[in-house]
Design a protein around this motif. Structure first.
Motif, PDB file in Angstrom:
ATOM      1  N   GLY A 141       0.921  -1.163   0.149  1.00  0.00           N
ATOM      2  CA  GLY A 141       0.079   0.030   0.017  1.00  0.00           C
ATOM      3  C   GLY A 141       1.016   1.268  -0.039  1.00  0.00           C
ATOM      4  O   GLY A 141       0.393   2.374  -0.399  1.00  0.00           O
ATOM      5  N   LEU A 142       2.025   1.170   0.481  1.00  0.00           N
ATOM      6  CA  LEU A 142       2.923   2.483   0.528  1.00  0.00           C
ATOM      7  C   LEU A 142       3.103   2.754  -0.928  1.00  0.00           C
ATOM      8  O   LEU A 142       3.400   4.145  -1.403  1.00  0.00           O
ATOM      9  N   ALA A 143       3.449   1.894  -1.870  1.00  0.00           N
ATOM     10  CA  ALA A 143       3.693   1.959  -3.279  1.00  0.00           C
ATOM     11  C   ALA A 143       2.351   2.437  -3.945  1.00  0.00           C
ATOM     12  O   ALA A 143       2.287   3.542  -4.826  1.00  0.00           O
ATOM     13  N   LEU A 144       1.265   1.551  -3.772  1.00  0.00           N
ATOM     14  CA  LEU A 144      -0.004   1.815  -4.605  1.00  0.00           C
ATOM     15  C   LEU A 144      -0.851   3.057  -4.080  1.00  0.00           C
ATOM     16  O   LEU A 144      -1.304   3.907  -4.896  1.00  0.00           O
ATOM     17  N   ASN A 145      -0.873   3.645  -2.941  1.00  0.00           N
ATOM     18  CA  ASN A 145      -1.399   4.565  -2.383  1.00  0.00           C
ATOM     19  C   ASN A 145      -0.528   5.942  -2.061  1.00  0.00           C
ATOM     20  O   ASN A 145      -0.859   6.876  -2.314  1.00  0.00           O
ATOM     21  N   ALA A 298       0.053  25.370  -7.782  1.00  0.00           N
ATOM     22  CA  ALA A 298       0.392  24.109  -7.913  1.00  0.00           C
ATOM     23  C   ALA A 298       1.113  23.618  -6.615  1.00  0.00           C
ATOM     24  O   ALA A 298       0.564  22.509  -6.188  1.00  0.00           O
ATOM     25  N   LEU A 299       2.140  24.217  -6.441  1.00  0.00           N
ATOM     26  CA  LEU A 299       2.782  23.800  -5.177  1.00  0.00           C
ATOM     27  C   LEU A 299       2.080  23.853  -3.996  1.00  0.00           C
ATOM     28  O   LEU A 299       2.059  22.701  -3.096  1.00  0.00           O
ATOM     29  N   ILE A 300       1.075  24.937  -3.671  1.00  0.00           N
ATOM     30  CA  ILE A 300       0.341  24.799  -2.421  1.00  0.00           C
ATOM     31  C   ILE A 300      -0.737  23.727  -2.548  1.00  0.00           C
ATOM     32  O   ILE A 300      -1.025  23.129  -1.527  1.00  0.00           O
ATOM     33  N   SER A 301      -1.078  23.766  -3.709  1.00  0.00           N
ATOM     34  CA  SER A 301      -2.252  22.451  -4.041  1.00  0.00           C
ATOM     35  C   SER A 301      -1.813  21.062  -3.425  1.00  0.00           C
ATOM     36  O   SER A 301      -2.141  20.544  -2.972  1.00  0.00           O
ATOM     37  N   GLY A 302      -0.417  20.986  -3.945  1.00  0.00           N
ATOM     38  CA  GLY A 302       0.273  19.847  -3.524  1.00  0.00           C
ATOM     39  C   GLY A 302       0.737  19.583  -1.944  1.00  0.00           C
ATOM     40  O   GLY A 302       0.363  18.633  -1.494  1.00  0.00           O
ATOM     41  N   LEU A 303       1.045  20.881  -1.461  1.00  0.00           N
ATOM     42  CA  LEU A 303       1.154  20.789   0.047  1.00  0.00           C
ATOM     43  C   LEU A 303      -0.165  20.482   0.910  1.00  0.00           C
ATOM     44  O   LEU A 303      -0.158  19.797   1.792  1.00  0.00           O
ATOM     45  N   ILE A 304      -1.422  21.008   0.348  1.00  0.00           N
ATOM     46  CA  ILE A 304      -2.387  20.694   0.907  1.00  0.00           C
ATOM     47  C   ILE A 304      -2.908  19.244   1.125  1.00  0.00           C
ATOM     48  O   ILE A 304      -3.419  18.753   1.948  1.00  0.00           O
ATOM     49  N   LEU A 305      -2.609  18.463  -0.221  1.00  0.00           N
ATOM     50  CA  LEU A 305      -2.708  17.197  -0.236  1.00  0.00           C
ATOM     51  C   LEU A 305      -1.735  16.258   0.614  1.00  0.00           C
ATOM     52  O   LEU A 305      -2.086  15.100   0.586  1.00  0.00           O
ATOM     53  N   LEU A 306      -0.545  16.912   0.790  1.00  0.00           N
ATOM     54  CA  LEU A 306       0.482  16.117   1.537  1.00  0.00           C
ATOM     55  C   LEU A 306       0.242  15.252   2.775  1.00  0.00           C
ATOM     56  O   LEU A 306       0.379  14.163   3.101  1.00  0.00           O
ATOM     57  N   PRO A 307      -0.756  16.128   3.830  1.00  0.00           N
ATOM     58  CA  PRO A 307      -1.233  15.349   5.139  1.00  0.00           C
ATOM     59  C   PRO A 307      -1.701  14.126   4.787  1.00  0.00           C
ATOM     60  O   PRO A 307      -1.424  13.167   5.188  1.00  0.00           O
ATOM     61  N   GLY A 308      -2.757  14.046   3.904  1.00  0.00           N
ATOM     62  CA  GLY A 308      -3.412  12.674   3.405  1.00  0.00           C
ATOM     63  C   GLY A 308      -2.502  11.848   2.698  1.00  0.00           C
ATOM     64  O   GLY A 308      -2.842  10.537   3.323  1.00  0.00           O
ATOM     65  N   ALA A 309      -1.386  12.320   2.076  1.00  0.00           N
ATOM     66  CA  ALA A 309      -0.540  11.417   1.735  1.00  0.00           C
ATOM     67  C   ALA A 309       0.328  10.683   2.711  1.00  0.00           C
ATOM     68  O   ALA A 309       0.565   9.461   2.632  1.00  0.00           O
ATOM     69  N   LEU A 310       0.546  11.394   3.547  1.00  0.00           N
ATOM     70  CA  LEU A 310       1.337  10.955   4.568  1.00  0.00           C
ATOM     71  C   LEU A 310       0.632   9.860   5.698  1.00  0.00           C
ATOM     72  O   LEU A 310       1.162   8.970   6.026  1.00  0.00           O
ATOM     73  N   ILE A 311      -0.544  10.299   5.974  1.00  0.00           N
ATOM     74  CA  ILE A 311      -1.452   9.202   6.478  1.00  0.00           C
ATOM     75  C   ILE A 311      -1.363   8.049   5.722  1.00  0.00           C
ATOM     76  O   ILE A 311      -1.642   6.723   6.223  1.00  0.00           O
ATOM     77  N   THR A 312      -1.648   8.013   4.563  1.00  0.00           N
ATOM     78  CA  THR A 312      -1.642   6.759   3.590  1.00  0.00           C
ATOM     79  C   THR A 312      -0.532   5.929   4.009  1.00  0.00           C
ATOM     80  O   THR A 312      -0.284   4.777   3.993  1.00  0.00           O
ATOM     81  N   ALA A 313       0.630   6.735   4.083  1.00  0.00           N
ATOM     82  CA  ALA A 313       2.122   5.874   4.070  1.00  0.00           C
ATOM     83  C   ALA A 313       2.148   5.255   5.493  1.00  0.00           C
ATOM     84  O   ALA A 313       2.649   4.478   5.574  1.00  0.00           O
ATOM     85  N   LEU A 314       1.990   6.027   6.244  1.00  0.00           N
ATOM     86  CA  LEU A 314       1.876   5.476   7.850  1.00  0.00           C
ATOM     87  C   LEU A 314       0.999   4.499   8.337  1.00  0.00           C
ATOM     88  O   LEU A 314       1.391   3.516   8.877  1.00  0.00           O
ATOM     89  N   LEU A 315      -0.301   4.298   7.752  1.00  0.00           N
ATOM     90  CA  LEU A 315      -1.289   3.736   8.234  1.00  0.00           C
ATOM     91  C   LEU A 315      -1.362   2.246   7.083  1.00  0.00           C
ATOM     92  O   LEU A 315      -2.204   1.405   7.486  1.00  0.00           O
TER      93      LEU A 315
END
Length: 465
Positions: A141-145, A298-315
């Motif tokens: 899931g680290l790779a896929l998500n 676009a950079l700010i947009s990516g940063l806004i999405l980052l917390p969700g991405a980190l949750i994906t990696a951790l969980l």
């Protein structure tokens, strides 16, 4: 992070996860870079889209072929070939002196990347007992998500500071290092079979799936009434139907349709289809809201999405362990309901919604998805005997790609139609009309999530083969 597995199993899993991560990451890096590429090579959007469409088409066409390749070639030979092709394509694209060479490099990449996911699924199913597969798939899931979620942020940072070429040149050392690790550490898993190659099956699957993916990808920017959309979708459906008939009647099929006789596999795959439609289409809406409606970069947009991405990696690993402990039904239902809450919350955004609330809503959405995506995939594979695992993996991955492509097209169409309808009533309110389109699209995605939640009642709590 993984418990009770041997050093050999861990090293094999890490090697495969690295390759798959880089393959999925590469799919998402190009979107942000496309304007720069178009400027450098003096091309328009219709040509520029082949940077992503060419990769997607070749990748999608490769997946059904992997069922044959996985059974015909040894794990080591197939993976080294795939990684070698991916590395070669990466270098070709990174040093491309023309747009044609760039697209060629992307397509060579896609040949290798199309093997990564299905091969990794089969290896995991062979390496681990059924009560440990959730942990292993959680690592996957680290790779896929995580890769698709982090891609736009990373791409924005690289494009801002460097050149689009570094999207390839930074990946190249990692994929070469993975090749070296695989050369020394990767062992063969399972046994090979001397299967007859179904050339006609390859031709039919390539034309059928390629046409479907191309038609759906065009629907994101072109009306469904255009031949490049409906024409290719119809051609794809007809040829794919011929491919299925060929596989059913052929004594040595390229893709064994017997996987569809396993009820739990089919139910899990259908739930995943609905999830993909809602997830990929919904994921496209949030950057549109942040950049086009709220006018952030676009950079700010990516940063806004980052917390969700980190949750994906951790969980992701945790979701796998929860699957091993509790089974699919209640875990899947919980994840879908959380995703529904996050998605519905995003349907309520306005011109003045605090950005922190958008971040939290997306985080809840990602939390739900990470709970459900890998467990539902693991459940699908657990429903099959090992002899059908290559075919099941290829089938699941192919359907997932088609669902993601169709989902993006369908939800973009919903948004576009709402914007057009609102524009007739309020032609001067461009931003508000687009906001309304995004709100309705997220609401539509929420309804799809509820349908997926209802489908979990069809799942058995535990599957054993």
């Amino acid at each position: 992070m993984l418990l009770n597995i041997s050093k050999k199993q861990r090293s094999i899993l890490i090697i495969l996860v690295i390759g798959t991560f880089l393959g999925f990451l590469n799919q998402t890096l190009m979107n942000v870079a496309l304007p720069n590429i178009m400027t450098e090579f003096h091309i328009g959007p219709s040509q520029g889209q082949w940077v992503t469409n060419g990769y997607m088409l070749v990748n999608g066409v490769m997946v059904p072929l992997t069922a044959f390749l996985i059974q015909r070639l040894t794990t080591r030979k197939l993976y080294l070939t795939a990684v070698g092709l991916f590395a070669l394509g990466t270098l070709i694209a990174g040093f491309a002196n023309s747009f044609a060479v760039l697209v060629t490099g992307r397509m060579v990449q896609a040949i290798g990347a199309g093997v990564f996911g299905p091969l990794m699924n089969v290896v995991v199913m062979n390496l681990y007992e059924s009560d440990k597969r959730g942990q292993a798939m959680g690592m996957i899931g680290l790779a896929l998500n995580f890769a698709p979620a982090i891609g736009p942020t990373l791409s924005g940072l690289i494009i801002t500071q460097l050149s689009w070429r570094f999207l390839f040149l930074i990946v190249a050392p990692f994929i070469i290092a993975d090749f070296i690790l695989a050369f020394y550490l990767l062992k063969n898993i399972g046994n090979t079979k001397r299967l007859k190659f179904d050339f006609l099956g390859v031709v039919l699957s390539s034309i059928g799936l390629g046409s479907l993916l191309y038609g759906f990808s065009n629907a994101g920017a072109t009306a469904w009434s255009d031949f490049t959309v409906w024409g290719f979708v119809v051609i794809g459906l007809i040829v794919t139907a011929l491919f299925i008939w060929r596989q059913i009647t052929n004594k040595t099929p390229l893709l064994n349709m017997a996987v569809l006789t396993y009820r739990q596999f089919v139910v899990a795959m259908l739930i995943n289809v609905v999830l993909m439609i809602a997830m990929y289409g919904g994921a496209l809406m949030l950057p549109l809201y942040i950049q086009n409606v709220r006018h952030y970069s676009a950079l700010i947009s990516g940063l806004i999405l980052l917390p969700g991405a980190l949750i994906t990696a951790l969980l992701s690993p945790l979701s796998g362990r929860l699957y091993d402990k509790y089974g699919p039904r209640y875990l899947t239902l919980t994840g879908i309901l959380l995703t529904t809450v996050g998605t519905f919350s995003l349907s309520m955004v306005t011109l003045n919604t605090p950005i922190w609330l958008v971040v939290v809503s997306q985080l809840i959405r990602q939390l739900g998805l990470v709970i459900v995506l890998m467990p539902i995939q693991t459940e699908a594979f657990n429903a099959l005997p090992l002899s059908l695992m290559p075919d099941g993996s290829a089938m699941f991955t192919t359907v997932r790609q088609l669902a993601a492509s169709f989902g993006t097209a369908a939800l973009v169409t919903v948004m576009t139609q709402v914007v057009v309808y609102a524009g007739k009533a309020h032609p001067t309110h461009t931003t508000l009309n687009q906001l309304q389109g995004i709100q309705v699209t997220f609401l539509f995605a929420s309804v799809l999530m509820i349908i997926a939640a209802a489908m979990t009642t069809l799942l058995k709590q535990k599957t054993t083969i």
